[in-house]
Design a protein around this motif. Sequence first.
Motif, PDB file in Angstrom:
ATOM      1  N   UNK A  72      45.038  63.542  70.603  1.00 39.64           N
ATOM      2  CA  UNK A  72      44.361  64.202  69.154  1.00 39.64           C
ATOM      3  C   UNK A  72      43.776  63.375  68.590  1.00 39.64           C
ATOM      4  N   UNK A  73      43.844  62.001  68.419  1.00 30.49           N
ATOM      5  CA  UNK A  73      43.267  61.078  67.689  1.00 30.49           C
ATOM      6  C   UNK A  73      41.736  60.931  68.352  1.00 30.49           C
ATOM      7  N   UNK A  74      41.781  61.080  69.553  1.00 30.15           N
ATOM      8  CA  UNK A  74      40.577  60.936  70.446  1.00 30.15           C
ATOM      9  C   UNK A  74      39.586  61.999  70.003  1.00 30.15           C
ATOM     10  N   UNK A  75      40.025  63.357  69.748  1.00 32.37           N
ATOM     11  CA  UNK A  75      39.287  64.383  69.695  1.00 32.37           C
ATOM     12  C   UNK A  75      38.733  64.162  68.154  1.00 32.37           C
TER      13      UNK A  75
ATOM     14  N   UNK B 264      32.723  58.552  79.458  1.00 29.01           N
ATOM     15  CA  UNK B 264      33.867  58.136  79.234  1.00 29.01           C
ATOM     16  C   UNK B 264      34.881  59.069  79.411  1.00 29.01           C
ATOM     17  N   UNK B 265      34.540  60.309  78.937  1.00 26.04           N
ATOM     18  CA  UNK B 265      35.525  61.449  79.167  1.00 26.04           C
ATOM     19  C   UNK B 265      35.719  61.592  80.563  1.00 26.04           C
ATOM     20  N   UNK B 266      34.842  61.744  81.474  1.00 27.69           N
ATOM     21  CA  UNK B 266      34.710  61.892  82.933  1.00 27.69           C
ATOM     22  C   UNK B 266      35.890  60.828  83.428  1.00 27.69           C
TER      23      UNK B 266
ATOM     24  N   UNK C 233      24.809  62.471  74.247  1.00 26.07           N
ATOM     25  CA  UNK C 233      25.395  61.286  74.189  1.00 26.07           C
ATOM     26  C   UNK C 233      25.917  60.912  75.650  1.00 26.07           C
ATOM     27  N   UNK C 234      25.238  60.419  76.713  1.00 25.45           N
ATOM     28  CA  UNK C 234      25.656  60.267  78.182  1.00 25.45           C
ATOM     29  C   UNK C 234      26.795  59.351  78.360  1.00 25.45           C
TER      30      UNK C 234
END
Length: 598
Positions: free
Chosen positions: A98-101, A131-133, A125-126
């Motif tokens: 949740x903190x990442x969101x 990073x999310x991938x 923001x590529x």
Amino acid sequence: MSEQRPTYLYGDPWLRAANELVYQNVMTQAQLDSGIAQRDLEIQADPDTARTLIEVLVDLGCCQRRDMIAQLASFAKVAYVDLDATMVNPLVCEAFEYGYLDTNEIMPISLVDGIMSIACERFADTELAQEIERLTGCEVIFIACDEQTIRSVRQEVLGAMDEAEEETEAQPIIRDLICESEIDNVRVIEEAITEEADLSAASDSPVVNLVNRVLGSACEHNASDIHIEPWTNGFLVRFRIDGKLRTIAEPPKKLLPAVISRIKVLAKLDISERRVPQDGAFTVNIGETVIDFRVSTMTTKYGEKAVMRLVQQGATIPTLEELGVASAPSEQLRALSKLPNGLVLVTGPTGSGKTTTLYALLSEACAEELNVSTIEDPVERRITGASQFQINDKAGFGFVRALRSMLRQDPDVIMVGEIRDGETAALAVQASLTGHLVMSTLHTNDALSSLQRLQNMGVEPYLIAASLRGVLAQRLIGRLCQQCKAPADAQTNSLQIEQSAHQDLFENHTVWQATGCPACADRGIKGRIGVYELLELDEHAAMQIFASDEHAIEPTTSMFEDGLAKSDAGLINLHDLLTVVPNPTTRDGGQQHKRRAS
């Protein structure tokens, strides 16, 4: 609209968006000029604390932030969404802390066919997308949305999820499940990259936390399978330990969709698809141990069920003797593994240890002067000296295609993980007749049934007779803990004799039992051991069997006789043997049962 678009479109993207809003009469030129003047004054006063143009215009009430973001998205040809909570699949959020969101001001919306849609104001923001991938293993598509809307929807969605999970945090049975597991030891490894996706800090998400601890607990208990099973008012978490399913926890049913979705995210499955079964896999590093999890999901009457098979990477391959094969049959098997050609099968039902035995047998066949190749689904253990090939059905690389290709690789010994259909059976038989030794597994109840099974698959009897050289049938039975095993006391043994249909066995053989001790975690069972029967064949004997002569050849020792010897030695319990392998002398009028392969 104004008659003419503004001509001063500077490098500032916010100014470009604001000019477009003026052109569309969303705000006036005077408002824009006022905002630009205010921003310039703040920059002159202190560039570090000066607000951006969008912040100034929004604070002055000249426009809405969402209008500016929508204009930028239009310029960039990126989709824009006026987000609300009903558009969000909350289960996708379980892929994140949740903190990442919060930190990145993003909101996952959906996950379909491995593509994750995420609402984000920084849609260009590529680096964030990459990073999310890496974290999720999914392809990421950003959809434009303003941060204020994202923040509001995220609070609504995650707040509802937290309320649903509060009950879980208070349940002692779940805490009992995970009390022995260290979540910091659980890391999911992405197959496509060398980095590890560290989930140890996922305590912000109770469901992620729970799934990680279930995985860690299963590894610590040496479970072979994990079952997530829905029922009417809840669902069960069960581990298969030493061949028996044991209930570990009973969480509330409201958590089931989130738990299943978390497992699907790890296995790169479609979390939105619940109508059809799905199969996948992921790898977890638990402490120093690397575990492959093979995932299967299927929808039941009460909800979606997930089963995970655990396979430890780098585990040593046991010898035939360590598996429980007696000395005489083990030497016969070694002789079969040295044949220049022919077909050797290991048979039994699912979960009977066929693949492990095949690995042990294949390791005996490996030699420097031989080209040993395997076709597996999946590759479970590394065999030194063998070339191992992974089946990929989605890419069209199945057993049939792999076997055809392998025959052009100059093999001496071929291992086919499983003969599933007639085409694979025909190719395996053909390969064994053209100078190759072929080893494989087959689902049959005993050794003699394998001849009938191959014939039912469409292989001609004369080809089976010419190729099949040996069949090993097997079952797995819980091994009694050698620390606490003892002969059953007279009273217990007498009661067992009175209640059993096998009185002669209990009267003539010692019944061993284990009461449980710290060495076996008070279960009385520590590991499993196999019971085997080996059938060696030549062409003449096989043709006699196909001619309905069931007495032409029999295994030297039946599975029941092998199990009885292990029971007398105190390795297994006699009751367990009778449960897994029925006593053949109690059927067919007391005569030894023989299956006709006609």
